[in-house]
Write a protein that holds these residues in place. Structure first.
Motif, PDB file in Angstrom:
ATOM      1  N   LEU A  92       0.795  -1.234   0.000  1.00  0.00           N
ATOM      2  CA  LEU A  92       0.000   0.000   0.000  1.00  0.00           C
ATOM      3  C   LEU A  92       0.828   1.286   0.000  1.00  0.00           C
ATOM      4  CD1 LEU A  92      -2.958  -0.912   2.413  1.00  0.00           C
ATOM      5  CD2 LEU A  92      -2.695  -1.370  -0.030  1.00  0.00           C
ATOM      6  N   LYS A  93       2.118   1.183  -0.284  1.00  0.00           N
ATOM      7  CA  LYS A  93       2.933   2.399  -0.345  1.00  0.00           C
ATOM      8  C   LYS A  93       2.444   3.321  -1.451  1.00  0.00           C
ATOM      9  CE  LYS A  93       7.160   0.536   1.701  1.00  0.00           C
ATOM     10  NZ  LYS A  93       8.601   0.241   1.510  1.00  0.00           N
ATOM     11  N   CYS A  94       2.005   2.749  -2.559  1.00  0.00           N
ATOM     12  CA  CYS A  94       1.513   3.570  -3.668  1.00  0.00           C
ATOM     13  C   CYS A  94       0.227   4.291  -3.288  1.00  0.00           C
ATOM     14  CB  CYS A  94       1.291   2.707  -4.907  1.00  0.00           C
ATOM     15  SG  CYS A  94       0.100   1.352  -4.684  1.00  0.00           S
ATOM     16  N   VAL A  95      -0.649   3.609  -2.553  1.00  0.00           N
ATOM     17  CA  VAL A  95      -1.907   4.221  -2.113  1.00  0.00           C
ATOM     18  C   VAL A  95      -1.624   5.375  -1.160  1.00  0.00           C
ATOM     19  CG1 VAL A  95      -4.051   3.824  -0.836  1.00  0.00           C
ATOM     20  CG2 VAL A  95      -3.206   2.085  -2.427  1.00  0.00           C
ATOM     21  N   ASP A  96      -0.726   5.148  -0.218  1.00  0.00           N
ATOM     22  CA  ASP A  96      -0.371   6.184   0.755  1.00  0.00           C
ATOM     23  C   ASP A  96       0.268   7.395   0.077  1.00  0.00           C
ATOM     24  OD1 ASP A  96      -1.297   4.533   2.749  1.00  0.00           O
ATOM     25  OD2 ASP A  96       0.685   3.739   3.249  1.00  0.00           O
ATOM     26  N   GLU A  97       0.975   7.151  -1.016  1.00  0.00           N
ATOM     27  CA  GLU A  97       1.727   8.213  -1.676  1.00  0.00           C
ATOM     28  C   GLU A  97       0.890   9.003  -2.670  1.00  0.00           C
ATOM     29  OE1 GLU A  97       5.339  10.289  -1.897  1.00  0.00           O
ATOM     30  OE2 GLU A  97       4.783   8.605  -0.605  1.00  0.00           O
TER      31      GLU A  97
END
Length: 302
Positions: A92-97
């Motif tokens: 979920l790093k992409c979602v958070d970013e």
């Protein structure tokens, strides 16, 4: 992440539902399904893992998601964000970013205690309306051990438990899951096994076996039939469904007219949807279809 794999992967908890069993209910949606129904209105439920969705209307193509993904699962091609679901590990790093909320996740691993705490918030509504909790999906049997744990926690609080299921699992898994279940909302896609395979990717023998076992065990069952144009919507289909249900011993049938409410979800998942041009059905379109069941002595309704 290894510990997370032992937790149920849930993609929605819906409060105040009136259509998934008696009374006011909380519906817990388990992710993952062994069927791949062509008309599925919750395609995000099929993959058992966390999935990333992309909303092109919100994306500004900053490509930060491409740069930050540790698994190199995200690429940019022809003005589209492409997510390789074989590489994505759901970090979920992409979602958070994503500053525009163009990327979101379907599914999260949740503690049983967190789910039951959410359920208990509405305990007074269950008691006043003779409602309870419904475990749905996807297919709840795909996470049967976690589902059993949640059912046992519900029963500690005397909560009525229903499951919505296709019944597609080994009989041992099915027996274990339904032991403490009060009501089965049992989906039937087709009476003919080969046609069932055409529409769902699996044959129906084990489904019929499990439905028969549930009836013989004295479980309360409501058969649910999604009525799909060109697949199982003829009057002959209605008659054959009726014959099979009567043979098994199911007496109550809920018809679910085909709709297009899930169409946009395919776009968000970058998946093709083969039924996008098929016209929706409404109860008034299926009165003759319903009458076949009624004439066969089954309690049939929408």
């Amino acid at each position: 992440m290894e510990d997370d794999k032992m937790l149920p992967c849930i993609f929605n908890i819906q409060k105040f539902s009136l259509h998934d069993g008696p009374g006011i209910r909380t519906v817990v949606f388990f992710k993952g399904c062994p069927l791949a129904c062509k008309w599925c209105s919750n395609p995000e439920s099929q993959n058992p893992s966390i999935e990333i969705t992309w909303d092109k209307s919100k994306c500004v193509h900053c490509l930060r998601c491409v740069q930050i993904c540790p698994q190199k699962a995200i690429t940019h091609s022809n003005n589209k964000i492409i997510i390789d679901r074989r590489k994505c590990d759901g970090c979920l790093k992409c979602v958070d970013e994503c500053s525009q909320n163009a990327l979101n996740n379907e599914g999260e691993y949740k503690e049983i205690s967190d789910i039951i705490n959410e359920i208990l918030k509405d305990l007074p509504f269950y008691e006043e309306s003779n409602g309870g909790v419904t475990l749905s999906g996807g297919e709840v049997l795909s996470q049967y051990k976690q589902a059993i744990e949640l059912i046992k926690e519900c029963k500690k609080h005397n909560i009525h438990v229903a499951i919505e299921t296709t019944g597609y699992a080994s009989q041992n898994e099915f027996k274990a899951l339904i032991e403490d279940v009060d009501l089965l909302l049992f989906d039937m896609k087709h009476y003919d096994s080969d046609k069932h395979y055409e529409g769902t990717g699996v044959y129906n023998e084990i489904i019929i076996e499990n439905m028969t076992y549930a009836v013989n065990s004295g479980k309360m069952i409501i058969g649910r039939i999604p009525v799909i144009p060109g697949f199982n919507a003829s009057l002959k289909d209605a008659l054959e469904f009726s014959k099979l249900l009567k043979k098994i011993g199911v007496k109550e049938v809920n018809l679910l007219p085909f709709h297009q409410l899930g169409q946009r979800k395919y776009e968000l998942l970058n998946r093709d949807y083969s039924l996008k041009l098929v016209k929706q059905l409404h109860p008034e379109d299926l009165k003759d279809y319903q009458k076949v069941f009624l004439d066969e002595g089954l309690n049939c309704y929408f």
